[in-house]
Design a protein around this motif. Structure first.
Motif, mmCIF file in Angstrom:
data_model
loop_
_atom_site.group_PDB
_atom_site.id
_atom_site.type_symbol
_atom_site.label_atom_id
_atom_site.label_comp_id
_atom_site.label_asym_id
_atom_site.label_seq_id
_atom_site.Cartn_x
_atom_site.Cartn_y
_atom_site.Cartn_z
ATOM 1 N N VAL A 51 0.836 -1.200 0.000
ATOM 2 C CA VAL A 51 0.000 0.000 0.000
ATOM 3 C C VAL A 51 0.872 1.252 0.000
ATOM 4 N N GLU A 52 1.987 1.224 0.727
ATOM 5 C CA GLU A 52 2.855 2.388 0.851
ATOM 6 C C GLU A 52 3.900 2.482 -0.259
ATOM 7 N N MET A 53 3.976 1.510 -1.144
ATOM 8 C CA MET A 53 5.030 1.482 -2.159
ATOM 9 C C MET A 53 5.051 2.712 -3.070
ATOM 10 N N PRO A 54 3.919 3.248 -3.535
ATOM 11 C CA PRO A 54 4.008 4.464 -4.361
ATOM 12 C C PRO A 54 4.675 5.627 -3.625
ATOM 13 N N LEU A 55 4.391 5.786 -2.349
ATOM 14 C CA LEU A 55 5.033 6.844 -1.564
ATOM 15 C C LEU A 55 6.522 6.563 -1.398
ATOM 16 N N ILE A 56 6.871 5.324 -1.141
ATOM 17 C CA ILE A 56 8.281 4.967 -0.982
ATOM 18 C C ILE A 56 9.057 5.268 -2.258
ATOM 19 N N LEU A 57 8.503 4.893 -3.395
ATOM 20 C CA LEU A 57 9.176 5.139 -4.667
ATOM 21 C C LEU A 57 9.286 6.626 -4.970
ATOM 22 N N ALA A 58 8.253 7.402 -4.637
ATOM 23 C CA ALA A 58 8.297 8.847 -4.848
ATOM 24 C C ALA A 58 9.363 9.486 -3.967
ATOM 25 N N GLU A 59 9.486 9.034 -2.728
ATOM 26 C CA GLU A 59 10.509 9.575 -1.834
ATOM 27 C C GLU A 59 11.912 9.212 -2.310
ATOM 28 N N VAL A 60 12.071 8.021 -2.867
ATOM 29 C CA VAL A 60 13.369 7.623 -3.421
ATOM 30 C C VAL A 60 13.710 8.503 -4.616
ATOM 31 N N GLU A 61 12.726 8.795 -5.449
ATOM 32 C CA GLU A 61 12.958 9.664 -6.605
ATOM 33 C C GLU A 61 13.370 11.068 -6.156
ATOM 34 N N LEU A 62 12.718 11.596 -5.117
ATOM 35 C CA LEU A 62 13.093 12.902 -4.586
ATOM 36 C C LEU A 62 14.512 12.867 -4.028
ATOM 37 N N LEU A 63 14.841 11.819 -3.310
ATOM 38 C CA LEU A 63 16.189 11.696 -2.765
ATOM 39 C C LEU A 63 17.233 11.625 -3.875
ATOM 40 N N ASP A 64 16.936 10.895 -4.931
ATOM 41 C CA ASP A 64 17.852 10.824 -6.076
ATOM 42 C C ASP A 64 18.068 12.206 -6.693
ATOM 43 N N ALA A 65 16.983 12.962 -6.838
ATOM 44 C CA ALA A 65 17.085 14.307 -7.419
ATOM 45 C C ALA A 65 17.916 15.215 -6.518
ATOM 46 N N GLN A 66 17.777 15.068 -5.221
ATOM 47 C CA GLN A 66 18.555 15.883 -4.303
ATOM 48 C C GLN A 66 20.020 15.460 -4.277
ATOM 49 N N ILE A 67 20.283 14.178 -4.392
ATOM 50 C CA ILE A 67 21.665 13.684 -4.395
ATOM 51 C C ILE A 67 22.414 14.193 -5.612
ATOM 52 N N ILE A 68 21.739 14.288 -6.739
ATOM 53 C CA ILE A 68 22.375 14.762 -7.966
ATOM 54 C C ILE A 68 22.953 16.159 -7.768
ATOM 55 N N THR A 69 22.274 16.981 -6.973
ATOM 56 C CA THR A 69 22.697 18.377 -6.822
ATOM 57 C C THR A 69 23.734 18.574 -5.710
ATOM 58 N N LEU A 70 24.150 17.515 -5.036
ATOM 59 C CA LEU A 70 25.085 17.675 -3.924
ATOM 60 C C LEU A 70 26.464 18.168 -4.351
ATOM 61 N N ASP A 71 26.951 17.696 -5.467
ATOM 62 C CA ASP A 71 28.318 18.026 -5.848
ATOM 63 C C ASP A 71 28.417 19.114 -6.910
ATOM 64 N N ARG A 72 27.325 19.792 -7.176
ATOM 65 C CA ARG A 72 27.372 20.886 -8.149
ATOM 66 C C ARG A 72 26.287 21.901 -7.829
ATOM 67 N N THR A 73 26.378 23.036 -8.452
ATOM 68 C CA THR A 73 25.346 24.057 -8.293
ATOM 69 C C THR A 73 24.138 23.625 -9.106
ATOM 70 N N PRO A 74 22.965 23.562 -8.489
ATOM 71 C CA PRO A 74 21.779 23.119 -9.236
ATOM 72 C C PRO A 74 21.448 24.084 -10.381
ATOM 73 N N ASN A 75 21.182 23.531 -11.543
ATOM 74 C CA ASN A 75 20.744 24.356 -12.671
ATOM 75 C C ASN A 75 19.219 24.285 -12.763
ATOM 76 N N GLU A 76 18.665 24.898 -13.782
ATOM 77 C CA GLU A 76 17.201 24.949 -13.921
ATOM 78 C C GLU A 76 16.603 23.552 -14.076
ATOM 79 N N LEU A 77 17.272 22.683 -14.790
ATOM 80 C CA LEU A 77 16.775 21.316 -14.960
ATOM 81 C C LEU A 77 16.741 20.574 -13.625
ATOM 82 N N ASP A 78 17.773 20.759 -12.816
ATOM 83 C CA ASP A 78 17.801 20.128 -11.492
ATOM 84 C C ASP A 78 16.673 20.666 -10.612
ATOM 85 N N ALA A 79 16.449 21.966 -10.663
ATOM 86 C CA ALA A 79 15.382 22.569 -9.863
ATOM 87 C C ALA A 79 14.022 22.018 -10.285
ATOM 88 N N ARG A 80 13.809 21.881 -11.587
ATOM 89 C CA ARG A 80 12.540 21.310 -12.070
ATOM 90 C C ARG A 80 12.388 19.860 -11.642
#
Length: 89
Positions: free
Chosen positions: A30-59
Motif C-alpha cells: 500500500v505504501e510502495m508508491p510513496l516509498i518510490l516517490a521519496e526515493v525519486e526525490l532523494l535521487d534528485a537531491q543527491i544529484i545536486t550535492l556536488d554541483r550548483t543546481p541548474n534549472e533542470l535540477d530545480a525542475r
C-alpha cells in the motif's frame, strides 16, 4: 576476578523467524508508491550535492516533491477512516 553476569532475562533468545507477516507485506504494498516517490526525490537531491543546481535540477526536484505530496495525499485518503472528513481528525 569476579564473573559479571546479566541480572535480567535474556531478551534475544526467542527471536522471530525474521520474515515479514502477510499483513506487513500488504502494508508495504500500500505504501510502495510513496516509498518510490521519496526515493525519486532523494535521487534528485543527491544529484545536486556536488554541483550548483541548474534549472533542470530545480525542475526535477520540484516535480519529485509534487509526486511525493500526491502519493502522501493518496495514501492518507486511502487509509482515512470512513465517515471522517479529514479535517481535525
Amino acid at each position: 576476578m569476579k564473573n559479571i553476569a546479566a541480572l535480567q532475562k535474556v531478551v534475544t533468545d526467542l527471536l522471530p523467524d525474521g520474515e515479514p507477516s502477510a499483513a506487513e507485506l500488504d502494508a508495504i504494498d500500500v505504501e510502495m508508491p510513496l516509498i518510490l516517490a521519496e526515493v525519486e526525490l532523494l535521487d534528485a537531491q543527491i544529484i545536486t550535492l556536488d554541483r550548483t543546481p541548474n534549472e533542470l535540477d530545480a525542475r526535477r526536484i520540484r516535480r519529485a516533491r509534487r509526486k511525493v505530496l500526491k502519493a502522501r495525499r493518496a495514501l492518507t485518503n486511502l487509509t482515512a477512516a470512513p465517515g471522517t472528513t479529514g479535517v481535525g481528525a
